[in-house]
Scaffold this active site. Structure first.
Site, PDB file in Angstrom:
ATOM      1  N   ALA A  19      33.364 -88.390  -3.132  1.00  0.00           N
ATOM      2  CA  ALA A  19      33.252 -88.745  -4.761  1.00  0.00           C
ATOM      3  C   ALA A  19      34.219 -90.036  -4.781  1.00  0.00           C
ATOM      4  O   ALA A  19      33.866 -90.866  -5.108  1.00  0.00           O
ATOM      5  CB  ALA A  19      33.490 -87.639  -5.432  1.00  0.00           C
ATOM      6  N   LYS A  38      45.669 -86.415  -0.638  1.00  0.00           N
ATOM      7  CA  LYS A  38      47.025 -85.365  -0.910  1.00  0.00           C
ATOM      8  C   LYS A  38      47.722 -85.263   0.444  1.00  0.00           C
ATOM      9  O   LYS A  38      48.807 -85.090   0.623  1.00  0.00           O
ATOM     10  CB  LYS A  38      46.414 -84.157  -1.562  1.00  0.00           C
ATOM     11  CG  LYS A  38      47.406 -83.087  -1.979  1.00  0.00           C
ATOM     12  CD  LYS A  38      46.939 -81.937  -2.484  1.00  0.00           C
ATOM     13  CE  LYS A  38      48.027 -81.018  -2.808  1.00  0.00           C
ATOM     14  NZ  LYS A  38      47.355 -79.660  -3.784  1.00  0.00           N
ATOM     15  N   LEU A  48      33.598 -80.905   5.491  1.00  0.00           N
ATOM     16  CA  LEU A  48      33.234 -79.692   6.264  1.00  0.00           C
ATOM     17  C   LEU A  48      31.952 -79.412   5.910  1.00  0.00           C
ATOM     18  O   LEU A  48      31.421 -78.302   6.219  1.00  0.00           O
ATOM     19  CB  LEU A  48      34.126 -78.537   5.600  1.00  0.00           C
ATOM     20  CG  LEU A  48      35.894 -78.790   5.936  1.00  0.00           C
ATOM     21  CD1 LEU A  48      36.503 -77.581   5.070  1.00  0.00           C
ATOM     22  CD2 LEU A  48      36.075 -78.609   7.367  1.00  0.00           C
ATOM     23  N   GLY A  52      23.706 -80.009   4.969  1.00  0.00           N
ATOM     24  CA  GLY A  52      22.858 -81.250   4.789  1.00  0.00           C
ATOM     25  C   GLY A  52      23.039 -81.759   3.310  1.00  0.00           C
ATOM     26  O   GLY A  52      24.190 -81.375   2.628  1.00  0.00           O
ATOM     27  N   GLU A 116      17.308 -74.355   2.985  1.00  0.00           N
ATOM     28  CA  GLU A 116      18.424 -73.597   3.052  1.00  0.00           C
ATOM     29  C   GLU A 116      17.925 -72.444   1.767  1.00  0.00           C
ATOM     30  O   GLU A 116      16.926 -72.612   1.364  1.00  0.00           O
ATOM     31  CB  GLU A 116      19.709 -74.216   2.688  1.00  0.00           C
ATOM     32  CG  GLU A 116      20.228 -75.107   3.669  1.00  0.00           C
ATOM     33  CD  GLU A 116      21.470 -75.711   3.568  1.00  0.00           C
ATOM     34  OE1 GLU A 116      22.456 -74.878   2.938  1.00  0.00           O
ATOM     35  OE2 GLU A 116      21.663 -76.958   3.622  1.00  0.00           O
ATOM     36  N   HIS A 236      30.347 -68.111  -0.816  1.00  0.00           N
ATOM     37  CA  HIS A 236      29.101 -68.111   0.204  1.00  0.00           C
ATOM     38  C   HIS A 236      28.980 -67.034   0.988  1.00  0.00           C
ATOM     39  O   HIS A 236      29.949 -66.299   1.494  1.00  0.00           O
ATOM     40  CB  HIS A 236      29.523 -69.410   1.140  1.00  0.00           C
ATOM     41  CG  HIS A 236      28.713 -69.824   2.190  1.00  0.00           C
ATOM     42  ND1 HIS A 236      27.893 -69.330   2.944  1.00  0.00           N
ATOM     43  CD2 HIS A 236      27.902 -71.248   1.967  1.00  0.00           C
ATOM     44  CE1 HIS A 236      27.139 -70.144   3.743  1.00  0.00           C
ATOM     45  NE2 HIS A 236      27.114 -71.302   3.063  1.00  0.00           N
ATOM     46  N   ARG A 277      22.615 -68.092  -3.188  1.00  0.00           N
ATOM     47  CA  ARG A 277      23.973 -67.659  -2.663  1.00  0.00           C
ATOM     48  C   ARG A 277      24.585 -66.430  -3.130  1.00  0.00           C
ATOM     49  O   ARG A 277      24.839 -65.332  -2.715  1.00  0.00           O
ATOM     50  CB  ARG A 277      24.822 -68.810  -2.479  1.00  0.00           C
ATOM     51  CG  ARG A 277      24.571 -69.721  -1.512  1.00  0.00           C
ATOM     52  CD  ARG A 277      25.732 -70.976  -1.428  1.00  0.00           C
ATOM     53  NE  ARG A 277      25.040 -71.753  -0.435  1.00  0.00           N
ATOM     54  CZ  ARG A 277      25.772 -72.918  -0.110  1.00  0.00           C
ATOM     55  NH1 ARG A 277      26.694 -73.368  -0.928  1.00  0.00           N
ATOM     56  NH2 ARG A 277      25.047 -73.581   0.632  1.00  0.00           N
ATOM     57  N   HIS A 338      33.765 -70.502  -1.556  1.00  0.00           N
ATOM     58  CA  HIS A 338      33.136 -71.808  -1.109  1.00  0.00           C
ATOM     59  C   HIS A 338      33.309 -72.993  -1.968  1.00  0.00           C
ATOM     60  O   HIS A 338      33.520 -73.853  -1.397  1.00  0.00           O
ATOM     61  CB  HIS A 338      31.786 -71.393  -0.495  1.00  0.00           C
ATOM     62  CG  HIS A 338      31.170 -72.661   0.027  1.00  0.00           C
ATOM     63  ND1 HIS A 338      31.519 -73.359   1.137  1.00  0.00           N
ATOM     64  CD2 HIS A 338      29.945 -73.212  -0.515  1.00  0.00           C
ATOM     65  CE1 HIS A 338      30.815 -74.193   1.493  1.00  0.00           C
ATOM     66  NE2 HIS A 338      30.141 -74.200   0.709  1.00  0.00           N
ATOM     67  N   GLU A 362      33.781 -82.189  -6.919  1.00  0.00           N
ATOM     68  CA  GLU A 362      34.085 -80.931  -7.169  1.00  0.00           C
ATOM     69  C   GLU A 362      34.820 -80.354  -8.360  1.00  0.00           C
ATOM     70  O   GLU A 362      34.877 -79.314  -9.080  1.00  0.00           O
ATOM     71  CB  GLU A 362      34.348 -79.793  -6.020  1.00  0.00           C
ATOM     72  CG  GLU A 362      34.158 -78.535  -6.090  1.00  0.00           C
ATOM     73  CD  GLU A 362      34.468 -77.749  -4.934  1.00  0.00           C
ATOM     74  OE1 GLU A 362      34.402 -78.556  -3.609  1.00  0.00           O
ATOM     75  OE2 GLU A 362      34.770 -76.631  -4.519  1.00  0.00           O
ATOM     76  N   ARG A 373      25.762 -73.145  -7.524  1.00  0.00           N
ATOM     77  CA  ARG A 373      25.002 -74.312  -6.750  1.00  0.00           C
ATOM     78  C   ARG A 373      24.013 -73.985  -5.890  1.00  0.00           C
ATOM     79  O   ARG A 373      24.241 -73.102  -5.029  1.00  0.00           O
ATOM     80  CB  ARG A 373      26.241 -75.087  -6.180  1.00  0.00           C
ATOM     81  CG  ARG A 373      25.759 -76.389  -5.649  1.00  0.00           C
ATOM     82  CD  ARG A 373      26.915 -77.245  -5.182  1.00  0.00           C
ATOM     83  NE  ARG A 373      27.700 -76.663  -4.131  1.00  0.00           N
ATOM     84  CZ  ARG A 373      27.339 -76.756  -2.861  1.00  0.00           C
ATOM     85  NH1 ARG A 373      26.392 -76.908  -2.502  1.00  0.00           N
ATOM     86  NH2 ARG A 373      28.164 -75.946  -2.186  1.00  0.00           N
ATOM     87  N   LEU A 379      27.094 -82.786  -1.840  1.00  0.00           N
ATOM     88  CA  LEU A 379      27.569 -83.902  -1.400  1.00  0.00           C
ATOM     89  C   LEU A 379      26.551 -85.000  -2.388  1.00  0.00           C
ATOM     90  O   LEU A 379      27.137 -85.862  -2.870  1.00  0.00           O
ATOM     91  CB  LEU A 379      27.053 -84.028   0.029  1.00  0.00           C
ATOM     92  CG  LEU A 379      27.721 -83.486   1.038  1.00  0.00           C
ATOM     93  CD1 LEU A 379      27.048 -83.535   2.421  1.00  0.00           C
ATOM     94  CD2 LEU A 379      29.298 -84.140   1.109  1.00  0.00           C
TER      95      LEU A 379
HETATM   96  C1  SIN Z   1      26.274 -74.504   4.087  1.00  0.00           C
HETATM   97  O1  SIN Z   1      25.853 -75.392   5.027  1.00  0.00           O
HETATM   98  O2  SIN Z   1      25.853 -73.479   4.034  1.00  0.00           O
HETATM   99  C2  SIN Z   1      27.001 -75.374   3.045  1.00  0.00           C
HETATM  100  C3  SIN Z   1      26.528 -76.447   2.646  1.00  0.00           C
HETATM  101  C4  SIN Z   1      26.691 -76.160   0.965  1.00  0.00           C
HETATM  102  O3  SIN Z   1      27.705 -75.943   0.493  1.00  0.00           O
HETATM  103  O4  SIN Z   1      25.691 -76.671   0.338  1.00  0.00           O
END
Ligand code: SIN
Length: 433
Positions: A19, A38, A48, A52, A116, A236, A277, A338, A362, A373, A379
């Site tokens: 961002a 920071k 991290l 995708g 996903e 997560h 999730r 997460h 975020e 989410r 992203l």
């Molecule tokens: C993941 O790959 O499970 C995490 C990606 C996300 O937080 O959307």
């Protein structure tokens, strides 16, 4: 402030995740931009992100992308924000590709799409299982080349500066920060963007970097800036279970999207792995409680070996380092904190309730994600609304410059036109609309 280094900038951006970086890249080179990280620039959660980044697959995908985002979010999403994000998704991906970001391709060279949980179809573009690193590294390299931007690492924002505008309104005037050696920095800026990431550092078990402790939200709250949905925290479903302390290692949801299944101690499936999730995390925690277990298992037996080798390279490596061979045995997984869907309330231009203060990524809540989410929307949301912040900063700047020019024109004309004139009058006189 005594002993404080002071810098005059046009825009101060706090945070070097996607961002913050994308906001800087969307500002004109004429503006002086200061970015703060920071810790080091690599310690941001954007780096991290594994799975995708979502994109509108084709025009017919609009309704189902919209519905999937809403269903995951329990229909508590801001509809206008979801619409903006989806419509902006394809141009954003095109722009990333132009900037050198590599996404997986099919044998015929088309973008490859993975899936996903809670996605009704594959619409996620990816780079192996390190999509966030691929995108963030490229954006960082682009920012490093900007003639108008300076990045300060290991520099933590401690407060924002307040002042008053010409109409006597309280406005943000920049930030103050402290570096690792305790030296103070003041950045005077006409616009400030908080892109300080999430809150995972406050949790014992989180996929986030420990330095992410909600600094943007804290500072905003101290200045009476509106926060929203501070209880909307995402757990997560699958991180690698370990007894070692430290950050939880994510096992991407795209693993389940590509066929990995969850098993209990009796090696039985106990839920639909492709639900949103929060649903899957709830099922896992219930199963762990029922069995008195510290984790459940994730089996890759249904994922083709080639997919494991090429798509999930880094997950394979990390598991091997922890002593698990995902090609031949299930791995122990456990839910962990997460993502943060709440944060600093912003409008669709990423403006907070304090004029001249913006927030993106975020740390803000623009309502895209609702209560939970949808996978791989983070992203995308960060990029889309950082760009919108940059656009608004530019428009405000243009309006201010125009107003200043008009004011000069007004004083010039007042020599010729009887009576006092405000900017609107002068704009009309100048033929502006
Ligand atoms: C993941 O790959 O499970 C995490 C990606 C996300 O937080 O959307």
């Amino acid at each position: 402030m005594a002993g404080t280094k002071t810098i005059d900038a046009d825009v101060a951006i706090v945070g070097c995740g996607v961002a913050g970086l994308y906001c800087a890249l969307n500002l004109p080179h004429a503006l002086r931009v200061v970015l703060l990280a920071k810790t080091t620039v690599d310690e941001c959660d954007s780096m991290l992100a594994q799975g995708g980044i979502c994109v509108l697959h084709d025009p017919d995908d609009y309704e189902s992308f919209f519905e999937d985002t809403l269903r995951a979010g329990h229909y508590e999403n801001r509809l206008e924000s979801v619409d903006m994000m989806i419509r902006a998704s394809r141009p954003i991906i095109d722009d990333l590709i132009k900037r050198g970001v590599r996404f997986a391709r099919t044998a015929t060279g088309e973008l490859d799409y993975t899936r996903e949980g809670a996605h009704s179809r594959p619409r996620i573009v990816y780079h192996e299982d390190i999509t966030g690193e691929e995108i963030t590294t490229h954006l960082l390299a682009c920012v490093r080349e900007l003639p108008n931007a300076t990045v300060f690492e290991n520099t933590c924002m401690t407060d924002i500066l307040e002042g008053f505008d010409a109409d006597g309104r309280r406005v943000c005037r920049g930030i103050v920060a402290e570096d690792a050696g305790g030296a103070h920095l003041q950045v005077n800026a006409d616009a400030t963007v908080l892109a300080t990431g999430g809150v995972g550092g406050l949790y014992k078990h989180s996929t986030n970097y420990p330095c992410l402790t909600g600094d943007g939200c804290r500072v905003a709250a101290e200045h009476g800036v509106l926060l929203e949905h501070m209880d909307f925290v995402q757990i997560h479903p699958t991180t690698l279970w370990t007894q070692k302390p430290g950050r939880s290692f994510l096992i991407s949801e795209s693993a389940r999207g590509e066929g990995a299944i969850l098993l209990n101690d009796a090696h039985e499936r106990f839920c639909d792995e492709l639900q949103p999730r929060d649903v899957v995390s709830g099922n896992i925690l219930r199963e762990m409680r029922r069995e008195g277990a510290e984790h459940v298992w994730l089996s890759f037996e249904r994922v083709p070996r080639e997919e494991l080798e090429h798509h999930f390279t880094h997950i394979c490596e990390q598991c091997r380092e922890e002593g698990y061979d995902i090609f031949s045995e299930p791995i122990p997984v456990v839910p962990a904190q997460h993502y943060f869907m709440g944060g600093i309330h912003v409008n669709s231009d990423s403006e907070t309730t304090l004029p001249h203060l913006f927030a993106a990524g975020e740390t803000c809540c623009n309502g895209v994600h609702g209560r939970n989410r949808l996978a791989s929307n983070s992203l995308l949301e960060g990029l889309v609304f950082a760009q919108r912040a940059a656009d608004k900063i530019m428009r405000d700047r243009f309006a201010a410059d125009t107003a200043a020019q008009l004011a000069v024109a007004a004083s010039e004309r007042s020599r010729f036109v009887a009576g006092s004139r405000d900017v609107t009058d002068v704009a009309l006189l100048c033929g502006a609309e």
